[in-house]
Design a protein around this motif. Sequence first.
Motif, PDB file in Angstrom:
ATOM      1  N   LEU A  88       0.818  -1.216   0.000  1.00 47.51           N
ATOM      2  CA  LEU A  88       0.000   0.000   0.000  1.00 47.51           C
ATOM      3  C   LEU A  88       0.853   1.268   0.000  1.00 47.51           C
ATOM      4  O   LEU A  88       0.522   2.238  -0.686  1.00 47.51           O
ATOM      5  CB  LEU A  88      -0.950   0.000   1.195  1.00 47.51           C
ATOM      6  CG  LEU A  88      -2.103  -1.000   1.126  1.00 47.51           C
ATOM      7  CD1 LEU A  88      -2.909  -0.982   2.416  1.00 47.51           C
ATOM      8  CD2 LEU A  88      -2.978  -0.731  -0.075  1.00 47.51           C
ATOM      9  N   VAL A  89       1.945   1.262   0.749  1.00 40.69           N
ATOM     10  CA  VAL A  89       2.837   2.426   0.746  1.00 40.69           C
ATOM     11  C   VAL A  89       3.435   2.621  -0.639  1.00 40.69           C
ATOM     12  O   VAL A  89       3.494   3.738  -1.154  1.00 40.69           O
ATOM     13  CB  VAL A  89       3.937   2.282   1.819  1.00 40.69           C
ATOM     14  CG1 VAL A  89       5.037   3.310   1.635  1.00 40.69           C
ATOM     15  CG2 VAL A  89       3.337   2.418   3.203  1.00 40.69           C
ATOM     16  N   ARG A  90       3.864   1.532  -1.263  1.00 39.50           N
ATOM     17  CA  ARG A  90       4.433   1.643  -2.619  1.00 39.50           C
ATOM     18  C   ARG A  90       3.377   2.135  -3.613  1.00 39.50           C
ATOM     19  O   ARG A  90       3.682   2.931  -4.496  1.00 39.50           O
ATOM     20  CB  ARG A  90       5.002   0.302  -3.073  1.00 39.50           C
ATOM     21  CG  ARG A  90       6.320  -0.029  -2.400  1.00 39.50           C
ATOM     22  CD  ARG A  90       6.873  -1.343  -2.871  1.00 39.50           C
ATOM     23  NE  ARG A  90       6.948  -1.450  -4.302  1.00 39.50           N
ATOM     24  CZ  ARG A  90       7.933  -0.979  -5.055  1.00 39.50           C
ATOM     25  NH1 ARG A  90       8.915  -0.341  -4.491  1.00 39.50           N
ATOM     26  NH2 ARG A  90       7.922  -1.141  -6.355  1.00 39.50           N
ATOM     27  N   LEU A  91       2.143   1.653  -3.484  1.00 43.26           N
ATOM     28  CA  LEU A  91       1.075   2.109  -4.360  1.00 43.26           C
ATOM     29  C   LEU A  91       0.806   3.591  -4.163  1.00 43.26           C
ATOM     30  O   LEU A  91       0.649   4.341  -5.129  1.00 43.26           O
ATOM     31  CB  LEU A  91      -0.198   1.301  -4.112  1.00 43.26           C
ATOM     32  CG  LEU A  91      -1.427   1.719  -4.914  1.00 43.26           C
ATOM     33  CD1 LEU A  91      -1.189   1.486  -6.398  1.00 43.26           C
ATOM     34  CD2 LEU A  91      -2.644   0.967  -4.443  1.00 43.26           C
ATOM     35  N   MET A  92       0.777   4.044  -2.914  1.00 50.10           N
ATOM     36  CA  MET A  92       0.528   5.450  -2.625  1.00 50.10           C
ATOM     37  C   MET A  92       1.646   6.335  -3.199  1.00 50.10           C
ATOM     38  O   MET A  92       1.384   7.355  -3.838  1.00 50.10           O
ATOM     39  CB  MET A  92       0.428   5.673  -1.117  1.00 50.10           C
ATOM     40  CG  MET A  92       0.062   7.086  -0.733  1.00 50.10           C
ATOM     41  SD  MET A  92      -0.001   7.320   1.036  1.00 50.10           S
ATOM     42  CE  MET A  92       1.727   7.179   1.452  1.00 50.10           C
ATOM     43  N   ILE A 101      12.132   9.410 -12.938  1.00 48.96           N
ATOM     44  CA  ILE A 101      13.469   9.400 -12.342  1.00 48.96           C
ATOM     45  C   ILE A 101      13.379   9.478 -10.822  1.00 48.96           C
ATOM     46  O   ILE A 101      14.077   8.767 -10.106  1.00 48.96           O
ATOM     47  CB  ILE A 101      14.319  10.567 -12.892  1.00 48.96           C
ATOM     48  CG1 ILE A 101      14.467  10.460 -14.415  1.00 48.96           C
ATOM     49  CG2 ILE A 101      15.679  10.626 -12.227  1.00 48.96           C
ATOM     50  CD1 ILE A 101      15.168   9.213 -14.887  1.00 48.96           C
ATOM     51  N   LYS A 102      12.499  10.335 -10.321  1.00 48.81           N
ATOM     52  CA  LYS A 102      12.331  10.436  -8.867  1.00 48.81           C
ATOM     53  C   LYS A 102      11.810   9.125  -8.292  1.00 48.81           C
ATOM     54  O   LYS A 102      12.243   8.683  -7.233  1.00 48.81           O
ATOM     55  CB  LYS A 102      11.376  11.576  -8.515  1.00 48.81           C
ATOM     56  CG  LYS A 102      11.960  12.946  -8.737  1.00 48.81           C
ATOM     57  CD  LYS A 102      10.965  14.020  -8.386  1.00 48.81           C
ATOM     58  CE  LYS A 102      11.525  15.392  -8.726  1.00 48.81           C
ATOM     59  NZ  LYS A 102      10.523  16.436  -8.559  1.00 48.81           N
ATOM     60  N   MET A 103      10.884   8.483  -8.989  1.00 45.82           N
ATOM     61  CA  MET A 103      10.338   7.214  -8.512  1.00 45.82           C
ATOM     62  C   MET A 103      11.414   6.139  -8.488  1.00 45.82           C
ATOM     63  O   MET A 103      11.515   5.362  -7.538  1.00 45.82           O
ATOM     64  CB  MET A 103       9.169   6.782  -9.414  1.00 45.82           C
ATOM     65  CG  MET A 103       8.485   5.547  -8.962  1.00 45.82           C
ATOM     66  SD  MET A 103       7.718   5.804  -7.358  1.00 45.82           S
ATOM     67  CE  MET A 103       7.207   4.170  -7.004  1.00 45.82           C
ATOM     68  N   THR A 107      12.763   4.234  -5.113  1.00 45.15           N
ATOM     69  CA  THR A 107      12.715   2.775  -4.997  1.00 45.15           C
ATOM     70  C   THR A 107      14.088   2.215  -4.665  1.00 45.15           C
ATOM     71  O   THR A 107      14.235   1.389  -3.767  1.00 45.15           O
ATOM     72  CB  THR A 107      12.185   2.158  -6.307  1.00 45.15           C
ATOM     73  OG1 THR A 107      10.913   2.725  -6.604  1.00 45.15           O
ATOM     74  CG2 THR A 107      12.048   0.664  -6.193  1.00 45.15           C
ATOM     75  N   SER A 108      15.103   2.673  -5.386  1.00 44.76           N
ATOM     76  CA  SER A 108      16.456   2.177  -5.141  1.00 44.76           C
ATOM     77  C   SER A 108      16.955   2.602  -3.770  1.00 44.76           C
ATOM     78  O   SER A 108      17.579   1.812  -3.057  1.00 44.76           O
ATOM     79  CB  SER A 108      17.406   2.699  -6.220  1.00 44.76           C
ATOM     80  OG  SER A 108      17.003   2.239  -7.477  1.00 44.76           O
ATOM     81  N   ALA A 109      16.696   3.838  -3.391  1.00 39.82           N
ATOM     82  CA  ALA A 109      17.154   4.326  -2.092  1.00 39.82           C
ATOM     83  C   ALA A 109      16.471   3.567  -0.959  1.00 39.82           C
ATOM     84  O   ALA A 109      17.107   3.230   0.051  1.00 39.82           O
ATOM     85  CB  ALA A 109      16.885   5.822  -1.968  1.00 39.82           C
ATOM     86  N   ALA A 110      15.196   3.276  -1.115  1.00 40.81           N
ATOM     87  CA  ALA A 110      14.482   2.526  -0.071  1.00 40.81           C
ATOM     88  C   ALA A 110      15.048   1.124   0.064  1.00 40.81           C
ATOM     89  O   ALA A 110      15.222   0.621   1.180  1.00 40.81           O
ATOM     90  CB  ALA A 110      12.989   2.473  -0.389  1.00 40.81           C
ATOM     91  N   CYS A 111      15.360   0.486  -1.058  1.00 38.92           N
ATOM     92  CA  CYS A 111      15.928  -0.863  -1.005  1.00 38.92           C
ATOM     93  C   CYS A 111      17.285  -0.845  -0.324  1.00 38.92           C
ATOM     94  O   CYS A 111      17.563  -1.655   0.562  1.00 38.92           O
ATOM     95  CB  CYS A 111      16.051  -1.429  -2.418  1.00 38.92           C
ATOM     96  SG  CYS A 111      16.795  -3.078  -2.461  1.00 38.92           S
ATOM     97  N   VAL A 112      18.149   0.086  -0.711  1.00 39.67           N
ATOM     98  CA  VAL A 112      19.487   0.161  -0.124  1.00 39.67           C
ATOM     99  C   VAL A 112      19.408   0.512   1.359  1.00 39.67           C
ATOM    100  O   VAL A 112      20.100  -0.081   2.190  1.00 39.67           O
ATOM    101  CB  VAL A 112      20.345   1.191  -0.901  1.00 39.67           C
ATOM    102  CG1 VAL A 112      21.642   1.471  -0.185  1.00 39.67           C
ATOM    103  CG2 VAL A 112      20.611   0.690  -2.301  1.00 39.67           C
ATOM    104  N   THR A 113      18.543   1.447   1.715  1.00 36.45           N
ATOM    105  CA  THR A 113      18.410   1.847   3.116  1.00 36.45           C
ATOM    106  C   THR A 113      17.917   0.695   3.972  1.00 36.45           C
ATOM    107  O   THR A 113      18.478   0.411   5.028  1.00 36.45           O
ATOM    108  CB  THR A 113      17.441   3.050   3.241  1.00 36.45           C
ATOM    109  OG1 THR A 113      17.937   4.119   2.446  1.00 36.45           O
ATOM    110  CG2 THR A 113      17.307   3.492   4.669  1.00 36.45           C
TER     111      THR A 113
END
Length: 119
Positions: A88-92, A101-103, A107-113
């Motif tokens: 749901l957070v990803r959908l929002m 580019i921002k998306m 996504t990459s920053a969230a995965c790495v973090t």
Amino acid sequence: GNLGPENIIDGLKYRRDQFPGWWATVNPWNNGSPTLFADALGWGLTLHLLCSDAIYVPVTVVATEALLPRSWVARRSVSIAVRVFVALVRLMVAAQVQDFIKMTNLTSAACVTMNNIIL
């Protein structure tokens, strides 16, 4: 070159002559109808994003579950709730962010973090 249009949007859209000044609008990609090539490119990009989500989402879920107490994660309802919450957070976020580019960066920053938190 002479093998394609000078503007990439001309290669992906047609019937834009109905919209004078389409290039000066806020979202020029929204004017006209997609070509067959643009539809194929869109499906290819969607498939690519689904494949990358097959990596990012489980990593995020595992990292999020690692932040919770083990007694909570042992319950199946909590595990399912975490997966639904991440989805749901990803959908929002995907519905609110208009820039590709921002998306991608989010996504990459969230995965790495999340990966660094679990380590």
